[in-house]
Design a protein around this motif. Structure first.
Motif, short mmCIF file in Angstrom:
data_model
loop_
_atom_site.label_atom_id
_atom_site.label_comp_id
_atom_site.label_asym_id
_atom_site.label_seq_id
_atom_site.Cartn_x
_atom_site.Cartn_y
_atom_site.Cartn_z
N GLU A 150 0.85 -1.19 0.00
CA GLU A 150 0.00 0.00 0.00
C GLU A 150 0.88 1.24 0.00
O GLU A 150 1.86 1.33 0.73
N GLY A 151 0.53 2.19 -0.84
CA GLY A 151 1.35 3.37 -1.03
C GLY A 151 2.22 3.27 -2.27
O GLY A 151 2.66 4.29 -2.82
N TRP A 152 2.47 2.05 -2.73
CA TRP A 152 3.28 1.82 -3.94
C TRP A 152 2.59 0.80 -4.86
O TRP A 152 3.22 0.18 -5.69
N ALA A 153 1.28 0.65 -4.70
CA ALA A 153 0.58 -0.43 -5.39
C ALA A 153 0.59 -0.27 -6.91
O ALA A 153 0.68 -1.26 -7.64
N VAL A 154 0.47 0.96 -7.39
CA VAL A 154 0.48 1.19 -8.84
C VAL A 154 1.82 0.75 -9.42
O VAL A 154 1.89 0.01 -10.41
N GLN A 155 2.88 1.22 -8.80
CA GLN A 155 4.23 0.85 -9.26
C GLN A 155 4.43 -0.66 -9.18
O GLN A 155 5.00 -1.27 -10.10
N ASP A 156 3.99 -1.28 -8.09
CA ASP A 156 4.20 -2.71 -7.90
C ASP A 156 3.42 -3.55 -8.90
O ASP A 156 3.81 -4.69 -9.19
N THR A 157 2.31 -3.02 -9.41
CA THR A 157 1.53 -3.75 -10.41
C THR A 157 2.11 -3.59 -11.80
O THR A 157 2.22 -4.56 -12.57
N ILE A 158 2.51 -2.38 -12.13
CA ILE A 158 3.05 -2.11 -13.46
C ILE A 158 4.47 -2.63 -13.60
O ILE A 158 4.87 -3.14 -14.66
N ASP A 159 5.24 -2.54 -12.51
CA ASP A 159 6.64 -2.94 -12.57
C ASP A 159 6.97 -3.82 -11.36
O ASP A 159 7.69 -3.41 -10.45
N PRO A 160 6.44 -5.05 -11.33
CA PRO A 160 6.64 -5.91 -10.16
C PRO A 160 8.07 -6.44 -10.07
O PRO A 160 8.80 -6.44 -11.06
N LYS A 172 -2.51 -27.51 -20.95
CA LYS A 172 -3.36 -26.39 -20.54
C LYS A 172 -2.60 -25.44 -19.63
O LYS A 172 -2.72 -24.21 -19.73
N GLY A 173 -1.80 -25.99 -18.74
CA GLY A 173 -1.00 -25.17 -17.86
C GLY A 173 0.05 -24.39 -18.62
O GLY A 173 0.29 -23.20 -18.34
N ASP A 174 0.69 -25.04 -19.60
CA ASP A 174 1.71 -24.36 -20.41
C ASP A 174 1.10 -23.19 -21.17
O ASP A 174 1.67 -22.10 -21.23
N ARG A 175 -0.08 -23.43 -21.74
CA ARG A 175 -0.73 -22.36 -22.50
C ARG A 175 -1.13 -21.21 -21.57
O ARG A 175 -0.97 -20.04 -21.92
N ALA A 176 -1.67 -21.56 -20.40
CA ALA A 176 -2.10 -20.52 -19.46
C ALA A 176 -0.92 -19.65 -19.04
O ALA A 176 -1.05 -18.42 -18.96
N ALA A 177 0.23 -20.26 -18.81
CA ALA A 177 1.41 -19.49 -18.44
C ALA A 177 1.82 -18.56 -19.58
O ALA A 177 2.20 -17.40 -19.35
N ASP A 178 1.72 -19.04 -20.81
CA ASP A 178 2.07 -18.20 -21.97
C ASP A 178 1.11 -17.02 -22.10
O ASP A 178 1.53 -15.90 -22.45
N VAL A 179 -0.18 -17.25 -21.82
CA VAL A 179 -1.16 -16.16 -21.88
C VAL A 179 -0.83 -15.10 -20.84
O VAL A 179 -0.88 -13.88 -21.12
N LEU A 180 -0.48 -15.52 -19.63
CA LEU A 180 -0.12 -14.55 -18.59
C LEU A 180 1.15 -13.79 -18.97
O LEU A 180 1.29 -12.60 -18.63
N ARG A 181 2.06 -14.44 -19.65
CA ARG A 181 3.25 -13.72 -20.12
C ARG A 181 2.85 -12.59 -21.08
O ARG A 181 3.45 -11.52 -21.08
N GLU A 182 1.83 -12.88 -21.91
CA GLU A 182 1.33 -11.83 -22.82
C GLU A 182 0.68 -10.70 -22.04
O GLU A 182 0.86 -9.52 -22.35
N PRO A 186 5.12 -6.00 -20.70
CA PRO A 186 6.23 -5.07 -20.41
C PRO A 186 7.21 -5.63 -19.38
O PRO A 186 8.42 -5.46 -19.51
N SER A 187 6.68 -6.30 -18.36
CA SER A 187 7.56 -6.88 -17.34
C SER A 187 8.36 -8.05 -17.89
O SER A 187 9.55 -8.20 -17.60
N VAL A 188 7.71 -8.88 -18.70
CA VAL A 188 8.41 -10.02 -19.30
C VAL A 188 9.53 -9.53 -20.21
O VAL A 188 10.63 -10.08 -20.23
N ALA A 189 9.25 -8.44 -20.96
CA ALA A 189 10.27 -7.88 -21.86
C ALA A 189 11.47 -7.36 -21.07
O ALA A 189 12.60 -7.35 -21.58
N LYS A 190 11.24 -6.93 -19.84
CA LYS A 190 12.33 -6.44 -18.98
C LYS A 190 13.02 -7.57 -18.23
O LYS A 190 13.91 -7.33 -17.41
N GLU A 191 12.60 -8.81 -18.52
CA GLU A 191 13.16 -10.00 -17.88
C GLU A 191 12.90 -10.04 -16.37
O GLU A 191 13.73 -10.53 -15.59
N THR A 192 11.75 -9.52 -15.97
CA THR A 192 11.29 -9.69 -14.60
C THR A 192 11.11 -11.19 -14.36
O THR A 192 10.53 -11.89 -15.20
#
Length: 436
Positions: A150-160, A172-182, A186-192
């Motif tokens: 709390e107090g940094w929630a926006v930042q923590d959601t956009i840039d966890p 099904k699990g593999d596909r679901a993980a890929d969908v969440l990566r999509e 932005p975070s995945v592209a930054k190698e979070t």
């Protein structure tokens, strides 16, 4: 991608707005008509830095909308469940009423291939119970815990700092993980770090993280209790052990303990779930952590009483802070407000000021006096108590300036956030937590 977010409280509203800000089309859904009306106009129903800006931007762009109609979730590729899991009345366990209702309400509007992503903090085993109902509708359940401060929630959601996805085994699990990566592109592209686990591990990550933080805070507060009977200074102790890279200095701030809507209820729910699993002894220490945390509130009250010679009856006490932490208006299980209420119960005339939480506090505790202006609140005080470490009190309040406003130069620093030597040098009697 089109997303729905079920539940638009603290977690859901922030998540919906943040997802729209990174380019998704998002509909937020909640049963609370007033809350939805406020959000639809770009007004956050709670204080969170940066939230109203991205709310307004999302609504104006057309990417973000809010409704009470669950049918509007139809057509979304991913449905996030972000409802509350409060502590059960009369017990420590988490109440899953809202989680079950959200899933049941969503089921008729799911399509083949949809992803249902749980974000609520739940007892381990919850996802495994919910999964068959979701899978029968042709969708896949994943558990994607949140790690918001709390107090940094926006930042923590956009840039966890990490992303966790608990998925079923197989394709099904593999596909679901890929969908969440999509979704989190932005975070995945930054190698979070993107950590894919089973359901139980994902559920445990959240509660284990909160339990560890609560343990660290409670440990230094336990050391403060020892410091108080030995004459040691817990702030110097924390500095010294914090230089050990294995320990670190963060979350070693002794004071009146933690509060809010997460840590207290989550460690209690974790304890209750461990008991249900027959492993209560594994986390038995969490019960003592909770007790230590509550004792520090007692200590703050004791310091005030002792500073006034044994009685606060008809004394003017100014309490700086009502929210459980700065940069928030959240008063749930707030140690600050608890201390104020206890002092009032002992017969003191208590005046509270806070930059954001006054209205919330007044709604729950109308018997207390509230003043928005800090200096006005200080005027005529016999004792000043700092209980929420807002910058307005830590860095922007001069002890010389405050001395010209109060009746008695006594200050109790419930957060050890002030420069003790500066206040003493200005003629104040300074009391800290675990400090000589």
């Amino acid at each position: 991608m089109r997303l729905s977010v079920i539940g638009c409280g603290y977690l859901g509203a922030v998540h919906a707005a943040a997802m729209a800000s990174i380019g998704h089309d998002v509909v937020g859904i909640d049963v609370d008509v007033r809350k939805i009306a406020s959000l639809a106009q770009g007004r956050a129903p709670f204080f969170e830095p940066g939230l109203e800006e991205i709310l307004t931007q999302g609504i104006e762009s057309g990417r973000l909308s809010f409704t009470t109609d669950m049918a509007q979730a139809a057509g979304a590729a991913v449905h996030f469940i972000g409802v509350g899991t409060p502590q059960q009345a009369g017990g420590y366990a988490a109440d899953l009423t809202y989680v079950n209702a959200a899933v049941d309400g969503l089921l008729p509007y799911l399509s083949e291939g949809d992803i249902v992503a749980g974000k609520s903090t739940v007892p381990v085993g919850t996802a495994a119970t919910l999964a068959p109902r979701v899978h029968e509708a042709g969708a896949t359940l994943v558990w994607n815990p949140e790690f918001l401060r709390e107090g940094w929630a926006v930042q923590d959601t956009i840039d966890p700092d990490r992303l966790v996805a608990g998925v079923p085994s197989g394709s099904k699990g593999d596909r679901a993980a890929d969908v969440l990566r999509e979704v989190y592109h932005p975070s995945v592209a930054k190698e979070t770090p993107f950590i894919v686990t089973d359901y139980a591990t994902a559920e445990l990550v959240k509660v284990a993280a909160n339990a560890f933080l609560a343990t660290k805070i409670s440990f230094i507060n336990a050391m403060a209790e020892i410091a108080e009977v030995t004459g040691a200074d817990v702030t110097q102790l924390a500095d010294a052990i914090g230089h050990d890279a294995r320990i670190g200095r963060r979350f070693l701030g002794a004071g009146i303990g933690f509060g809010g809507g997460c840590l207290p209820k989550d460690i209690r729910a974790f304890s209750a779930r461990a008991e249900e699993l027959g492993r209560g002894e594994s986390v038995a220490f969490l019960r003592e952590m909770d007790a230590i945390n509550l004792r520090r509130r007692d200590r703050a009250v004791e310091l005030v009483v002792n500073a006034l010679g044994g009685s606060v009856f008809k004394k003017n006490i100014t309490v700086l802070g009502a929210a459980f932490k700065p940069h928030s208006d959240d008063i749930r299980d707030s140690p600050a407000l608890d201390v104020a209420v206890r002092l009032h119960g002992l017969g003191a005339w208590v005046t509270i000021t806070d930059p954001a939480a006054i209205e919330n506090a007044r709604r729950i505790h109308p018997q207390l006096a509230y003043v928005e202006d800090r200096d006005e609140a200080l005027r005529g005080a016999d004792v000043v108590v700092v209980v929420t470490e807002w910058d307005e009190y830590r860095h922007q309040l001069s002890p010389h300036h405050a001395a010209g406003l109060v009746n008695g130069r006594i200050i109790v620093d419930g957060r050890n956030c002030l420069d003790a030597s500066a206040w003493r040098g200005a003629g104040w009697t300074y009391y800290g937590m675990g400090r000589p």
